[in-house]
Motif scaffolding. Structure first.
Motif, mmCIF file in Angstrom:
data_model
loop_
_atom_site.group_PDB
_atom_site.id
_atom_site.type_symbol
_atom_site.label_atom_id
_atom_site.label_comp_id
_atom_site.label_asym_id
_atom_site.label_seq_id
_atom_site.Cartn_x
_atom_site.Cartn_y
_atom_site.Cartn_z
ATOM 1 N N MET A 1 -7.908 5.492 3.168
ATOM 2 C CA MET A 1 -8.298 4.097 3.463
ATOM 3 C C MET A 1 -8.236 3.946 4.973
ATOM 4 O O MET A 1 -7.438 3.200 5.517
ATOM 5 C CB MET A 1 -7.333 3.123 2.788
ATOM 6 N N CYS A 2 -9.129 4.697 5.632
ATOM 7 C CA CYS A 2 -8.919 4.992 7.055
ATOM 8 C C CYS A 2 -9.301 3.865 7.997
ATOM 9 O O CYS A 2 -8.934 3.896 9.171
ATOM 10 C CB CYS A 2 -9.673 6.260 7.432
ATOM 11 N N GLY A 3 -10.053 2.841 7.532
ATOM 12 C CA GLY A 3 -10.441 1.751 8.436
ATOM 13 C C GLY A 3 -11.069 2.310 9.701
ATOM 14 O O GLY A 3 -12.014 3.105 9.651
ATOM 15 N N SER A 4 -10.518 1.955 10.853
ATOM 16 C CA SER A 4 -11.083 2.409 12.133
ATOM 17 C C SER A 4 -10.724 3.863 12.457
ATOM 18 O O SER A 4 -11.112 4.371 13.512
ATOM 19 C CB SER A 4 -10.616 1.486 13.256
ATOM 20 N N GLY A 5 -9.940 4.507 11.593
ATOM 21 C CA GLY A 5 -9.683 5.940 11.759
ATOM 22 C C GLY A 5 -8.430 6.276 12.564
ATOM 23 O O GLY A 5 -8.245 7.419 12.993
ATOM 24 N N ARG B 1 -13.868 2.713 1.543
ATOM 25 C CA ARG B 1 -14.993 2.270 0.697
ATOM 26 C C ARG B 1 -15.985 1.445 1.512
ATOM 27 O O ARG B 1 -17.072 1.132 1.056
ATOM 28 C CB ARG B 1 -14.486 1.487 -0.501
ATOM 29 N N ASP B 2 -15.593 1.085 2.715
ATOM 30 C CA ASP B 2 -16.414 0.198 3.538
ATOM 31 C C ASP B 2 -17.278 1.001 4.512
ATOM 32 O O ASP B 2 -16.760 1.769 5.327
ATOM 33 C CB ASP B 2 -15.470 -0.738 4.300
ATOM 34 N N ALA C 1 -16.114 6.529 0.697
ATOM 35 C CA ALA C 1 -15.698 6.799 -0.675
ATOM 36 C C ALA C 1 -14.598 5.828 -1.065
ATOM 37 O O ALA C 1 -13.730 5.500 -0.253
ATOM 38 C CB ALA C 1 -15.167 8.234 -0.803
ATOM 39 N N ILE D 1 -11.299 4.955 -3.397
ATOM 40 C CA ILE D 1 -10.123 5.774 -3.718
ATOM 41 C C ILE D 1 -10.361 6.643 -4.959
ATOM 42 O O ILE D 1 -9.955 7.809 -5.011
ATOM 43 C CB ILE D 1 -8.915 4.791 -3.898
ATOM 44 N N ILE E 1 -4.922 -8.915 4.147
ATOM 45 C CA ILE E 1 -6.273 -8.880 3.606
ATOM 46 C C ILE E 1 -6.167 -8.973 2.077
ATOM 47 O O ILE E 1 -5.322 -8.334 1.477
ATOM 48 C CB ILE E 1 -6.993 -7.529 3.880
ATOM 49 N N LEU F 1 -5.137 -1.512 -7.056
ATOM 50 C CA LEU F 1 -5.521 -0.546 -6.019
ATOM 51 C C LEU F 1 -4.378 0.448 -5.742
ATOM 52 O O LEU F 1 -4.592 1.662 -5.678
ATOM 53 C CB LEU F 1 -5.890 -1.310 -4.739
HETATM 54 C C1 SAM Z 1 -5.193 -2.030 6.329
HETATM 55 S S1 SAM Z 1 -6.777 -1.337 6.403
HETATM 56 C C2 SAM Z 1 -6.492 0.244 7.132
HETATM 57 C C3 SAM Z 1 -6.508 0.172 8.614
HETATM 58 C C4 SAM Z 1 -6.456 1.509 9.291
HETATM 59 N N1 SAM Z 1 -5.156 2.156 9.136
HETATM 60 C C5 SAM Z 1 -6.805 1.348 10.770
HETATM 61 O O1 SAM Z 1 -5.944 1.644 11.613
HETATM 62 O O2 SAM Z 1 -7.904 0.883 11.076
HETATM 63 C C6 SAM Z 1 -7.102 -0.919 4.742
HETATM 64 C C7 SAM Z 1 -8.449 -0.269 4.490
HETATM 65 O O3 SAM Z 1 -8.535 0.055 3.096
HETATM 66 C C8 SAM Z 1 -9.908 0.000 2.719
HETATM 67 N N2 SAM Z 1 -9.979 -0.099 1.245
HETATM 68 C C9 SAM Z 1 -9.661 -1.159 0.454
HETATM 69 N N3 SAM Z 1 -9.866 -0.845 -0.831
HETATM 70 C C10 SAM Z 1 -10.293 0.431 -0.879
HETATM 71 C C11 SAM Z 1 -10.656 1.328 -1.923
HETATM 72 N N4 SAM Z 1 -10.624 0.947 -3.194
HETATM 73 N N5 SAM Z 1 -11.044 2.576 -1.608
HETATM 74 C C12 SAM Z 1 -11.077 2.985 -0.312
HETATM 75 N N6 SAM Z 1 -10.759 2.168 0.726
HETATM 76 C C13 SAM Z 1 -10.370 0.915 0.443
HETATM 77 C C14 SAM Z 1 -10.418 -1.221 3.465
HETATM 78 O O4 SAM Z 1 -11.837 -1.138 3.614
HETATM 79 C C15 SAM Z 1 -9.653 -1.123 4.799
HETATM 80 O O5 SAM Z 1 -10.453 -0.479 5.777
#
Ligand code: SAM
Length: 372
Positions: free
Chosen positions: A192-196, A258-259, A284, A286, A309, A318
């Motif tokens: 769930m890497c968001g900005s990576g 997933r985004d 992808a 999870i 969020i 989740l």
């Molecule tokens: C708290 S953020 C992570 C932020 C990241 N650690 C960063 O530094 O940018 C959580 C992330 O989980 C992703 N997410 C939520 N549900 C998901 C799912 N079912 N599968 C994959 N990613 C998911 C969201 O799109 C979001 O980018």
């Protein structure tokens, strides 16, 4: 200024011992724990190196003066006597922050005006927008003056233009990676890497790239700065070129989310951070998470949590899927999971150990670890 002087490296309260470990490994002199950070001693080259190379430090302060003052007139007199020219450039634009605790001088603003007066008498200007920051702590009638040598906080590495919904600070990510036993020699997966953040931080660490390689620092404007010496230090301590070896050895860093936007952002961030070749980002959910080929490593994840969020009820599902997928596909790997919600962590169904509480973004988060 007399060398060596005290250098204070800030860390989020709760994670000071991890920063202390990093500072010791990086060869700084006898790092000691202090509330909110670590103290070491050195000269200006150590200050430059700390800013450039430490992954976990939030900022680097130089303690340049210490004296007793029992009333404002004494503070005024002693502050005016300081050799400001040894620390600040001529015409410096400064911001002054003061905290008073358990002292006869108890009025922050009045103390601030005295220190500002001394800086102005030296020829500097003082305003809340000043680029340099002088910090005074008055505790038990002892005045300690520090200068922030970092400028922008060090988690701003200079490569993150694309930020996701709730990005983690790079410094915090680095300390959580360390707390999870990461040392730059194993693959890392963030599902769930968001900005990576985790993926890029881990890749740069493995590649021997200095975290501060792409940014400027406040110390570059100080009279103590020697550009040639810093350029040499940068060339010595930032040793990319290890990427090719890592790629050949199959050491890669994987992020999925997933985004779509998150994946585009993370990919662009990795490019700017100089580790695009080492990182693999893929859209992808999870449920579609794949285990990378090769030796096991570390799954590092910061799933969404309610207060930031989404809706907590949905999040139980989740976290449950995350736990199930990891158990099913990642046997032999380790997990480090950062969340503010112990109830959600439990919903993974994994046998988790919780780390100390750490303040982040107005919440308290913990690192939960497990063997998968
Ligand atoms: C708290 S953020 C992570 C932020 C990241 N650690 C960063 O530094 O940018 C959580 C992330 O989980 C992703 N997410 C939520 N549900 C998901 C799912 N079912 N599968 C994959 N990613 C998911 C969201 O799109 C979001 O980018």
């Amino acid at each position: 200024m007399e060398t060596p002087f005290e250098i204070f490296l800030s860390a989020p309260p709760g994670l000071e011992p991890l920063l202390q470990q990093e500072v010791a490994e990086a060869g700084f002199d006898a790092p000691e724990l202090a509330p909110g950070g670590v103290v070491t001693r050195g000269g200006w080259p150590e200050v430059w190196r700390a800013n450039l190379c430490l992954r976990g430090a939030g900022r680097v302060l130089v303690r340049f003066a210490e004296f007793r003052a029992f009333h404002l007139a004494q503070l005024d007199k002693r502050a005016r006597k300081l050799d400001w020219g040894a620390v600040l450039p001529k015409g410096a634009a400064c911001r002054v922050d003061v905290t008073c605790r358990n002292s006869k001088i108890y009025h922050d603003r009045a103390a601030r005006a005295r220190i500002a007066g001394a800086i102005e008498a030296f020829g500097g200007t003082v305003s809340p927008e000043g680029a340099l920051r002088v910090m005074a702590r008055i505790e038990d009638d002892l005045v300690t003056l520090s200068l922030d040598t970092s400028g922008e906080l060090l988690h701003r590495r200079g490569w993150k233009e694309a930020v996701g919904k709730a990005p983690l600070r790079e410094t915090l990510a680095a300390l959580f990676l360390r707390a999870s036993g990461y040392d730059g020699s194993e693959p890392v997966v963030d599902p769930m890497c968001g900005s990576g953040t985790f993926v890029i931080e881990a890749a740069q660490w493995a590649a021997g790239m200095a975290p501060g390689r792409a940014r400027d620092f406040a110390f570059e404007d100080l009279p103590s700065f020697r550009a040639g010496e810093f350029a040499t230090l940068k060339a010595e301590t930032d040793v990319p070129g290890r990427e090719a070896g890592l790629r050949e050895a199959g050491l890669l860093f994987h992020g999925s989310d997933r985004d779509d936007g998150a994946i585009r952002g993370a990919t662009a961030n990795a490019e700017r951070a100089g580790v695009a070749d080492l990182c693999r980002f893929r859209r992808a959910a999870i449920s579609d998470l794949e285990r990378p080929e090769g030796t096991p490593g570390l799954v590092m994840v910061n799933p969404p949590y309610g207060a930031r969020i989404g809706d907590r009820k949905l999040l139980f599902g989740l976290y449950g899927s995350l736990g199930a997928v990891l158990k099913e596909r990642f046997a032999g790997w380790r997990l480090g999971m950062v969340t503010s919600d112990g109830g959600l962590a439990k919903a993974t169904g994994l046998d988790l150990r919780a780390g100390p509480p750490v303040a982040f973004g107005g919440l308290t988060v913990k690192l939960y670890q497990a063997e998968l």
